[in-house]
Scaffold this motif. Structure first.
Motif, PDB file in Angstrom:
ATOM      1  N   ALA A   1      11.449   4.059  -4.502  1.00  0.00           N
ATOM      2  CA  ALA A   1      12.126   4.717  -3.388  1.00  0.00           C
ATOM      3  C   ALA A   1      11.416   4.401  -2.071  1.00  0.00           C
ATOM      4  CB  ALA A   1      12.179   6.219  -3.627  1.00  0.00           C
ATOM      5  N   TRP A   2      10.092   4.323  -2.096  1.00  0.00           N
ATOM      6  CA  TRP A   2       9.354   3.995  -0.885  1.00  0.00           C
ATOM      7  C   TRP A   2       9.594   2.550  -0.467  1.00  0.00           C
ATOM      8  CZ3 TRP A   2       7.490   7.221   2.508  1.00  0.00           C
ATOM      9  CH2 TRP A   2       7.176   8.514   2.107  1.00  0.00           C
ATOM     10  N   ILE A   3       9.741   1.660  -1.443  1.00  0.00           N
ATOM     11  CA  ILE A   3      10.078   0.266  -1.118  1.00  0.00           C
ATOM     12  C   ILE A   3      11.452   0.209  -0.452  1.00  0.00           C
ATOM     13  CG2 ILE A   3      10.649  -1.988  -2.108  1.00  0.00           C
ATOM     14  CD1 ILE A   3       8.516  -1.354  -4.274  1.00  0.00           C
ATOM     15  N   ALA A   4      12.425   0.918  -1.028  1.00  0.00           N
ATOM     16  CA  ALA A   4      13.760   0.953  -0.443  1.00  0.00           C
ATOM     17  C   ALA A   4      13.727   1.558   0.953  1.00  0.00           C
ATOM     18  CB  ALA A   4      14.708   1.743  -1.348  1.00  0.00           C
TER      19      ALA A   4
ATOM     20  N   LEU B   1      21.566   0.122   1.352  1.00  0.00           N
ATOM     21  CA  LEU B   1      22.421   1.278   1.102  1.00  0.00           C
ATOM     22  C   LEU B   1      22.665   1.515  -0.385  1.00  0.00           C
ATOM     23  CD1 LEU B   1      25.154   1.015   3.888  1.00  0.00           C
ATOM     24  CD2 LEU B   1      23.267   2.656   3.737  1.00  0.00           C
ATOM     25  N   VAL B   2      22.648   0.445  -1.199  1.00  0.00           N
ATOM     26  CA  VAL B   2      22.927   0.618  -2.630  1.00  0.00           C
ATOM     27  C   VAL B   2      21.667   0.877  -3.446  1.00  0.00           C
ATOM     28  CG1 VAL B   2      24.970  -0.854  -2.454  1.00  0.00           C
ATOM     29  CG2 VAL B   2      22.804  -1.860  -3.149  1.00  0.00           C
ATOM     30  N   MET B   3      20.500   0.694  -2.845  1.00  0.00           N
ATOM     31  CA  MET B   3      19.251   0.849  -3.607  1.00  0.00           C
ATOM     32  C   MET B   3      19.041   2.255  -4.152  1.00  0.00           C
ATOM     33  SD  MET B   3      16.584  -1.544  -1.454  1.00  0.00           S
ATOM     34  CE  MET B   3      17.016  -3.243  -1.062  1.00  0.00           C
ATOM     35  N   PRO B   4      19.348   3.331  -3.394  1.00  0.00           N
ATOM     36  CA  PRO B   4      19.133   4.666  -3.973  1.00  0.00           C
ATOM     37  C   PRO B   4      19.892   4.891  -5.270  1.00  0.00           C
ATOM     38  CG  PRO B   4      19.416   4.839  -1.610  1.00  0.00           C
ATOM     39  CD  PRO B   4      19.728   3.420  -1.969  1.00  0.00           C
ATOM     40  N   ALA B   5      21.109   4.367  -5.367  1.00  0.00           N
ATOM     41  CA  ALA B   5      21.885   4.531  -6.600  1.00  0.00           C
ATOM     42  C   ALA B   5      21.271   3.750  -7.753  1.00  0.00           C
ATOM     43  CB  ALA B   5      23.329   4.079  -6.373  1.00  0.00           C
ATOM     44  N   ASP B   6      20.581   2.650  -7.450  1.00  0.00           N
ATOM     45  CA  ASP B   6      19.975   1.843  -8.502  1.00  0.00           C
ATOM     46  C   ASP B   6      18.698   2.473  -9.051  1.00  0.00           C
ATOM     47  OD1 ASP B   6      21.912  -0.150  -8.320  1.00  0.00           O
ATOM     48  OD2 ASP B   6      20.811  -1.254  -6.788  1.00  0.00           O
ATOM     49  N   LEU B   7      17.933   3.103  -8.184  1.00  0.00           N
ATOM     50  CA  LEU B   7      16.619   3.584  -8.613  1.00  0.00           C
ATOM     51  C   LEU B   7      16.612   5.021  -9.108  1.00  0.00           C
ATOM     52  CD1 LEU B   7      15.156   5.577  -6.214  1.00  0.00           C
ATOM     53  CD2 LEU B   7      15.309   3.412  -4.985  1.00  0.00           C
ATOM     54  N   ALA B   8      17.635   5.792  -8.743  1.00  0.00           N
ATOM     55  CA  ALA B   8      17.633   7.210  -9.095  1.00  0.00           C
ATOM     56  C   ALA B   8      18.164   7.430 -10.510  1.00  0.00           C
ATOM     57  CB  ALA B   8      18.486   7.999  -8.116  1.00  0.00           C
ATOM     58  N   PRO B   9      17.584   8.364 -11.244  1.00  0.00           N
ATOM     59  CA  PRO B   9      18.169   8.750 -12.534  1.00  0.00           C
ATOM     60  C   PRO B   9      19.481   9.485 -12.308  1.00  0.00           C
ATOM     61  CG  PRO B   9      16.344  10.199 -11.980  1.00  0.00           C
ATOM     62  CD  PRO B   9      16.352   9.115 -10.943  1.00  0.00           C
TER      63      PRO B   9
END
Length: 246
Positions: free
Chosen positions: A50-53, A160-168
């Motif tokens: 999340a910090w990378i994103a 914008l799509v990274m949070p959906a990829d990394l979150a459970p």
């Protein structure tokens, strides 16, 4: 005001048709996915992905707002007249639309996030390096803003799509909130930093050095881009299939 209100109304209608906000989350989430339990204690503030994103989002935002705020002044300071400055600034803005559309589409097609994010970051870095070294040199003066605009918009679309990829499952909102909060807070520093450097040095030359630095940092961070769920399994299957063929 009326024009923008009409456009906002049309966008709201289209958003409602696509997103169907009247449905409950249970209606939209597949049953097998809804049964997944959220890992206990998970927080985007403790997840390095999340910090990378958030860093990538902040870097592209800083660069974009810096360019939007100061690009016309940069051209004017380098000797460009009003018509040339307007045209080149228009090229930058126009190039953001294909960038924000095509990079996420390419990412979905190849089923990975890292490569498109790296490519967009590299395009941006090349573009701003050209703006720093020779903003009005023919014929490349039309290329630099196009590369910078497409690149920064491409990184924005990917971020914008990274949070959906990394979150459970069930925590996408928390991840998006953290990434956007940190990202926009960092983005606000771009124009301020450039203005301070301009006031101290009396020229935009030093301010422009910030852009390639941001581009390089963004490119390095892109190599650690959070991947789509299941990406590692897909890569493993592809490697296994290639090994079987040989």
């Amino acid at each position: 005001i009326v024009t923008w209100g009409v456009l906002a109304g049309i966008a709201a209608v289209l958003w409602s048709v696509v997103m169907r906000p009247w449905e409950t989350p249970a209606d939209r989430v597949p049953r097998e996915e809804a049964r997944h339990e959220v890992p206990a204690g998970w927080s985007p503030w403790r997840d390095h992905r999340a910090w990378i994103a958030a860093f990538i989002f902040a870097a592209q935002g800083m660069a974009y707002y810096l360019l939007i705020a100061w690009l016309p002044a940069v051209y004017a300071e380098d000797g460009g007249n009003a018509a040339v400055t307007a045209a080149l600034s228009g090229v930058f803005n126009a190039s953001t639309l294909p960038g924000i559309l095509l990079f996420p589409i390419w990412s979905d097609r190849i089923q990975q996030r890292k490569l498109p994010t790296i490519a967009a970051s590299v395009l941006f870095t090349i573009g701003v390096a050209g703006l720093m070294l020779a903003p009005l040199a023919e014929p490349l003066r039309w290329v630099w803003p196009a590369l910078a605009g497409a690149g920064v918009a491409g990184v924005f679309g990917m971020a914008l799509v990274m949070p959906a990829d990394l979150a459970p499952a069930g925590r996408t909102g928390a991840a998006a909130g953290m990434v956007l909060a940190v990202g926009y807070a960092g983005s606000a520093l771009g124009p301020v930093a450039a203005g301070l450097v301009r006031d101290v040095t009396g020229s935009f030359d030093a301010s422009l050095i910030l852009l390639p630095i941001v581009g390089i940092a963004m490119t390095i961070a892109a190599f650690a881009t959070p991947e789509m769920p299941g990406h590692a399994r897909r890569v493993g299957r592809q490697a296994h299939e290639q090994a079987r063929r040989h």
